[in-house]
Design a protein around this motif. Sequence first.
Motif, mmCIF file in Angstrom:
data_model
loop_
_atom_site.group_PDB
_atom_site.id
_atom_site.type_symbol
_atom_site.label_atom_id
_atom_site.label_comp_id
_atom_site.label_asym_id
_atom_site.label_seq_id
_atom_site.Cartn_x
_atom_site.Cartn_y
_atom_site.Cartn_z
ATOM 1 N N ASP A 46 0.488 6.452 -13.847
ATOM 2 C CA ASP A 46 -0.335 5.873 -12.786
ATOM 3 C C ASP A 46 0.410 4.859 -11.935
ATOM 4 O O ASP A 46 -0.172 4.200 -11.090
ATOM 5 C CB ASP A 46 -1.589 5.227 -13.386
ATOM 6 C CG ASP A 46 -1.272 4.036 -14.287
ATOM 7 O OD1 ASP A 46 -0.082 3.835 -14.627
ATOM 8 O OD2 ASP A 46 -2.209 3.310 -14.639
ATOM 9 N N LEU A 47 1.698 4.742 -12.120
ATOM 10 C CA LEU A 47 2.537 3.771 -11.399
ATOM 11 C C LEU A 47 3.286 4.485 -10.270
ATOM 12 O O LEU A 47 4.025 5.438 -10.510
ATOM 13 C CB LEU A 47 3.540 3.144 -12.371
ATOM 14 C CG LEU A 47 4.290 1.906 -11.936
ATOM 15 C CD1 LEU A 47 3.323 0.755 -11.694
ATOM 16 C CD2 LEU A 47 5.294 1.519 -13.016
ATOM 17 N N VAL A 48 3.047 4.028 -9.024
ATOM 18 C CA VAL A 48 3.594 4.725 -7.856
ATOM 19 C C VAL A 48 4.353 3.749 -6.965
ATOM 20 O O VAL A 48 3.912 2.630 -6.720
ATOM 21 C CB VAL A 48 2.461 5.396 -7.037
ATOM 22 C CG1 VAL A 48 3.040 6.262 -5.927
ATOM 23 C CG2 VAL A 48 1.551 6.220 -7.923
ATOM 24 N N ASN A 49 5.510 4.217 -6.468
ATOM 25 C CA ASN A 49 6.361 3.428 -5.576
ATOM 26 C C ASN A 49 6.303 4.037 -4.177
ATOM 27 O O ASN A 49 6.408 5.248 -4.004
ATOM 28 C CB ASN A 49 7.793 3.466 -6.106
ATOM 29 C CG ASN A 49 8.768 2.611 -5.341
ATOM 30 O OD1 ASN A 49 9.927 2.969 -5.235
ATOM 31 N ND2 ASN A 49 8.362 1.482 -4.819
ATOM 32 N N PHE A 50 6.086 3.168 -3.172
ATOM 33 C CA PHE A 50 6.022 3.593 -1.773
ATOM 34 C C PHE A 50 7.104 2.877 -0.985
ATOM 35 O O PHE A 50 7.185 1.653 -1.026
ATOM 36 C CB PHE A 50 4.651 3.255 -1.162
ATOM 37 C CG PHE A 50 3.508 3.916 -1.873
ATOM 38 C CD1 PHE A 50 3.109 5.187 -1.525
ATOM 39 C CD2 PHE A 50 2.856 3.267 -2.908
ATOM 40 C CE1 PHE A 50 2.065 5.805 -2.186
ATOM 41 C CE2 PHE A 50 1.811 3.871 -3.574
ATOM 42 C CZ PHE A 50 1.413 5.142 -3.223
ATOM 43 N N HIS A 51 7.932 3.655 -0.285
ATOM 44 C CA HIS A 51 8.924 3.101 0.636
ATOM 45 C C HIS A 51 8.454 3.442 2.041
ATOM 46 O O HIS A 51 8.287 4.628 2.366
ATOM 47 C CB HIS A 51 10.312 3.704 0.390
ATOM 48 C CG HIS A 51 10.949 3.228 -0.871
ATOM 49 N ND1 HIS A 51 11.833 2.188 -0.895
ATOM 50 C CD2 HIS A 51 10.796 3.634 -2.150
ATOM 51 C CE1 HIS A 51 12.218 1.976 -2.135
ATOM 52 N NE2 HIS A 51 11.601 2.841 -2.924
ATOM 53 N N VAL A 52 8.229 2.414 2.863
ATOM 54 C CA VAL A 52 7.794 2.638 4.246
ATOM 55 C C VAL A 52 8.821 2.051 5.197
ATOM 56 O O VAL A 52 9.509 1.077 4.872
ATOM 57 C CB VAL A 52 6.396 2.017 4.518
ATOM 58 C CG1 VAL A 52 5.337 2.677 3.653
ATOM 59 C CG2 VAL A 52 6.396 0.518 4.315
ATOM 60 N N THR A 53 8.921 2.656 6.360
ATOM 61 C CA THR A 53 9.841 2.191 7.398
ATOM 62 C C THR A 53 9.106 2.178 8.724
ATOM 63 O O THR A 53 8.392 3.137 9.044
ATOM 64 C CB THR A 53 11.064 3.124 7.506
ATOM 65 O OG1 THR A 53 11.660 3.260 6.219
ATOM 66 C CG2 THR A 53 12.088 2.587 8.483
ATOM 67 N N MET A 54 9.308 1.100 9.491
ATOM 68 C CA MET A 54 8.667 1.012 10.801
ATOM 69 C C MET A 54 9.457 0.123 11.739
ATOM 70 O O MET A 54 10.297 -0.660 11.312
ATOM 71 C CB MET A 54 7.216 0.516 10.665
ATOM 72 C CG MET A 54 7.054 -0.923 10.242
ATOM 73 S SD MET A 54 5.314 -1.444 10.041
ATOM 74 C CE MET A 54 4.715 -1.396 11.711
ATOM 75 N N ARG A 55 9.178 0.262 13.015
ATOM 76 C CA ARG A 55 9.709 -0.619 14.059
ATOM 77 C C ARG A 55 8.526 -1.258 14.756
ATOM 78 O O ARG A 55 7.427 -0.709 14.759
ATOM 79 C CB ARG A 55 10.519 0.158 15.096
ATOM 80 C CG ARG A 55 11.845 0.649 14.606
ATOM 81 C CD ARG A 55 12.594 1.370 15.741
ATOM 82 N NE ARG A 55 13.972 1.556 15.397
ATOM 83 C CZ ARG A 55 14.928 0.640 15.540
ATOM 84 N NH1 ARG A 55 14.637 -0.535 16.036
ATOM 85 N NH2 ARG A 55 16.171 0.885 15.198
ATOM 86 N N GLY A 56 8.753 -2.400 15.349
ATOM 87 C CA GLY A 56 7.711 -3.052 16.128
ATOM 88 C C GLY A 56 6.714 -3.846 15.318
ATOM 89 O O GLY A 56 5.668 -4.228 15.842
ATOM 90 N N ALA A 57 7.017 -4.100 14.049
ATOM 91 C CA ALA A 57 6.112 -4.921 13.235
ATOM 92 C C ALA A 57 6.120 -6.352 13.767
ATOM 93 O O ALA A 57 7.153 -6.849 14.210
ATOM 94 C CB ALA A 57 6.541 -4.901 11.775
ATOM 95 N N ARG A 58 4.960 -6.988 13.731
ATOM 96 C CA ARG A 58 4.866 -8.386 14.159
ATOM 97 C C ARG A 58 5.292 -9.321 13.049
ATOM 98 O O ARG A 58 5.803 -10.411 13.305
ATOM 99 C CB ARG A 58 3.428 -8.708 14.568
ATOM 100 C CG ARG A 58 2.964 -7.913 15.785
ATOM 101 C CD ARG A 58 1.490 -8.025 15.975
ATOM 102 N NE ARG A 58 0.808 -7.304 14.885
ATOM 103 C CZ ARG A 58 -0.454 -6.935 14.904
ATOM 104 N NH1 ARG A 58 -1.216 -7.247 15.929
ATOM 105 N NH2 ARG A 58 -0.992 -6.276 13.905
ATOM 106 N N SER A 59 5.077 -8.891 11.801
ATOM 107 C CA SER A 59 5.429 -9.695 10.636
ATOM 108 C C SER A 59 5.375 -8.799 9.405
ATOM 109 O O SER A 59 5.032 -7.614 9.504
ATOM 110 C CB SER A 59 4.454 -10.872 10.478
ATOM 111 O OG SER A 59 3.169 -10.387 10.130
ATOM 112 N N ARG A 60 5.641 -9.371 8.276
ATOM 113 C CA ARG A 60 5.621 -8.621 7.023
ATOM 114 C C ARG A 60 4.232 -8.061 6.719
ATOM 115 O O ARG A 60 4.097 -7.065 6.027
ATOM 116 C CB ARG A 60 6.164 -9.450 5.874
ATOM 117 C CG ARG A 60 5.240 -10.557 5.388
ATOM 118 C CD ARG A 60 5.700 -11.237 4.101
ATOM 119 N NE ARG A 60 5.416 -10.379 2.976
ATOM 120 C CZ ARG A 60 6.325 -9.953 2.093
ATOM 121 N NH1 ARG A 60 7.575 -10.333 2.183
ATOM 122 N NH2 ARG A 60 5.978 -9.163 1.109
#
Length: 133
Positions: A46-60
């Motif tokens: 039940d343990l899942v890892n998510f890697h996300v990538t984006m541009r234009g984020a205002r903050s974390r």
Amino acid sequence: MLAGIITPVALSLMGGLSGCAEAGAGNAASFQPEYNGVETRLLDGDLVNFHVTMRGARSREDVDRYAECAAAQYTLIRGYGFARHLRTNVAEEGGVWRGDAIYTISAALPRGLKTIDAEVVAANCAENGIPMV
């Protein structure tokens, strides 16, 4: 008698406040994030890892929200209803934001403070145009 008179100080304050409102509105309107994908890894049961990538984020917080949306949709895809956030590491380099988040997924509401109802979160993400898994 003075109630109907606008003094120079009052006038300058009103101008300053309207300028703040316009600046804030411009920031919200100019937020144009670019969501560049999600990688999902089932670590253990039940343990899942998510890697996300984006541009234009205002903050974390924008990166956290993207990962949360991915977790919500993944939880639903796996036939569960809830997830619990364990941690998210966020890094930004050259305008590219990366998030590395870990969640547990479950059929019943898990113990802990950082739990999400996957159906509610996924609906909110769809409404706000945040892509999911």
